[in-house]
Design a protein around this motif. Structure first.
Motif, PDB file in Angstrom:
ATOM      1  N   ARG A  91       0.838  -1.208   0.000  1.00 41.43           N
ATOM      2  CA  ARG A  91       0.000   0.000   0.000  1.00 41.43           C
ATOM      3  C   ARG A  91       0.871   1.257   0.000  1.00 41.43           C
ATOM      4  O   ARG A  91       0.601   2.221  -0.717  1.00 41.43           O
ATOM      5  CB  ARG A  91      -0.930   0.006   1.213  1.00 41.43           C
ATOM      6  N   ALA A  92       1.925   1.230   0.822  1.00 45.70           N
ATOM      7  CA  ALA A  92       2.812   2.386   0.899  1.00 45.70           C
ATOM      8  C   ALA A  92       3.512   2.627  -0.431  1.00 45.70           C
ATOM      9  O   ALA A  92       3.698   3.779  -0.846  1.00 45.70           O
ATOM     10  CB  ALA A  92       3.838   2.181   2.009  1.00 45.70           C
ATOM     11  N   VAL A 138       1.284   4.575  -2.666  1.00 48.04           N
ATOM     12  CA  VAL A 138       1.212   5.993  -2.290  1.00 48.04           C
ATOM     13  C   VAL A 138       2.461   6.729  -2.753  1.00 48.04           C
ATOM     14  O   VAL A 138       2.385   7.827  -3.337  1.00 48.04           O
ATOM     15  CB  VAL A 138       1.043   6.134  -0.764  1.00 48.04           C
ATOM     16  N   ARG A 184       2.628   7.514  -6.468  1.00 46.05           N
ATOM     17  CA  ARG A 184       1.743   8.580  -6.950  1.00 46.05           C
ATOM     18  C   ARG A 184       2.292   9.974  -6.672  1.00 46.05           C
ATOM     19  O   ARG A 184       1.860  10.949  -7.279  1.00 46.05           O
ATOM     20  CB  ARG A 184       0.362   8.461  -6.290  1.00 46.05           C
ATOM     21  N   ARG A 185       3.225  10.057  -5.749  1.00 46.76           N
ATOM     22  CA  ARG A 185       3.730  11.368  -5.354  1.00 46.76           C
ATOM     23  C   ARG A 185       4.735  11.894  -6.378  1.00 46.76           C
ATOM     24  O   ARG A 185       5.629  11.186  -6.817  1.00 46.76           O
ATOM     25  CB  ARG A 185       4.385  11.307  -3.966  1.00 46.76           C
ATOM     26  N   LYS A 196      10.030   8.049   2.098  1.00 49.81           N
ATOM     27  CA  LYS A 196      10.274   6.603   2.111  1.00 49.81           C
ATOM     28  C   LYS A 196      11.172   6.200   3.274  1.00 49.81           C
ATOM     29  O   LYS A 196      10.960   5.165   3.921  1.00 49.81           O
ATOM     30  CB  LYS A 196      10.891   6.171   0.784  1.00 49.81           C
ATOM     31  N   GLU A 230      -1.219  10.982   4.353  1.00 51.49           N
ATOM     32  CA  GLU A 230      -1.283   9.971   3.291  1.00 51.49           C
ATOM     33  C   GLU A 230      -1.822   8.633   3.801  1.00 51.49           C
ATOM     34  O   GLU A 230      -1.950   7.683   3.032  1.00 51.49           O
ATOM     35  CB  GLU A 230       0.108   9.762   2.680  1.00 51.49           C
ATOM     36  N   LEU A 279      -0.270   6.656   5.888  1.00 53.50           N
ATOM     37  CA  LEU A 279       0.822   5.707   6.082  1.00 53.50           C
ATOM     38  C   LEU A 279       1.223   5.567   7.543  1.00 53.50           C
ATOM     39  O   LEU A 279       1.883   4.605   7.916  1.00 53.50           O
ATOM     40  CB  LEU A 279       2.040   6.132   5.250  1.00 53.50           C
TER      41      LEU A 279
END
Length: 334
Positions: free
Chosen positions: A229-230, A233, A236-237, A244, A282, A284
């Motif tokens: 999932r991370a 995300v 997309r950034r 990270k 986000e 996260l």
């Protein structure tokens, strides 16, 4: 002619299930894309299990993860014989070296009783272990641990000592346990294992090994799902920055603070708070408690409760988390 009784045969199905669960951990530690943070999580979970059995409260902020992913705790960790957690010891030392066994357990800590009395008591325990009939490693581990509790060689912290010794003889022969895997499985099964004998002890011990190992594997699955999932995300950034690195840092710990992130990434407090806020926005990270720079954050992955269950193995998907260079960010500053 009188017939001598022989010990009952072990439950081969239960033994095979416990050993297979340990093998699954070894496999995942080789192949999993989240093996570095998972290893640290495993170590922390086992330390917490040993502390709980020792009636200690080990807070999350007592955690420290070094550059090799090894977990250490602060001086506020009051678990007995904590020096032995994750420390190697040979089977020969367990079998017949009272001084070596005592040094492994105690480290630099003072003894709870006279040294000579302690060595004599350990020697008596080792003699009792030598008289046990042969048994496969996982079952022999249960029996020597039970003998330790019955003889109480040190007079304090003997339950924890027995589990650490049993682990080194049994589950600790496989990669993945630092001393508390069996404790992890036992802590959710009541206290009957402390007084169990014979076949009843065998069943409880094997079930605990399997439960502890499967709980570790479930954590790996949850970490891997979170990492996927991370990764979406982050992909997309437009500008990734050091987000990270923050996520990698948080994946290896039950909780992080802005102060810890600032130290780790050599940032100002404001810079660390900005990154953590971005991670929360986000989805996260989730904020746990505290105010301002004392707030703590965790990845939205809960630890599973150990329970004897079937395998829940999944595929070992590769993704951006497999980069060992990125995993270097798990290191702590000196």
């Amino acid at each position: 002619m009188a017939m001598t009784s022989s010990p009952p045969l072990p439950d081969l199905v239960a033994y095979a299930a416990a050993q297979a669960a340990l093998v699954r951990i070894e496999e995942r530690l080789r192949l999993s894309p989240v093996r570095r943070p998972w290893r640290a999580r495993m170590a922390w979970t086992e330390r917490q299990a040993l502390a709980a059995i020792d009636a200690c409260d080990l807070a999350a902020d007592a955690l420290r993860v070094d550059s090799r992913g090894r977990v250490q705790t602060s001086a506020y960790d009051l678990t007995h014989w904590k020096a032995a957690i994750g420390a190697p010891v040979t089977l020969a030392t367990l079998r017949g070296d009272p001084a070596g066994l005592l040094a492994w357990l105690a480290g630099d800590a003072p003894l709870v009783r006279d040294r000579e009395d302690g060595l004599a008591a350990i020697a008596r325990w080792q003699a009792a272990c030598a008289a046990l009939p042969p048994a496969p490693p996982l079952l022999h581990a249960a029996r020597i641990a039970a003998l330790w509790r019955q003889n109480a060689p040190l007079g304090k912290g003997d339950v924890v000592a027995s589990l650490l010794i049993g682990d080194r003889w049994g589950p600790g022969r496989w990669t993945g346990s630092i001393g508390g895997l069996t404790a992890l499985g036992l802590q959710h099964g009541g206290a009957s294992w402390k007084v169990a004998r014979g076949a009843a002890l065998d069943r409880l011990w094997l079930a605990a090994i399997r439960a502890g190992a499967e709980a570790h594997c479930e954590t790996e699955i949850r970490l891997r799902g979170y990492a996927q999932r991370a990764a979406g995300v982050l992909a997309r950034r437009r500008r990734l920055g050091r987000l990270k690195e923050v996520i990698l840092f948080a994946m290896a710990r039950p909780a992080v603070t802005s102060a810890a992130v600032a130290r780790q990434l050599d940032l100002t407090s404001a810079g660390a708070i900005k990154l953590l806020t971005l991670a929360v926005d986000e989805g996260l990270l989730v904020e746990r408690s505290g105010q301002a720079s004392y707030r703590s954050y965790a990845i939205p992955v809960s630890a599973p409760s150990p329970a004897p269950a079937g395998s829940r193995s999944g595929p070992f998907d590769g993704d951006i988390w497999t980069d060992e260079g990125e995993n270097a960010s798990f290191s702590e500053p000196a």
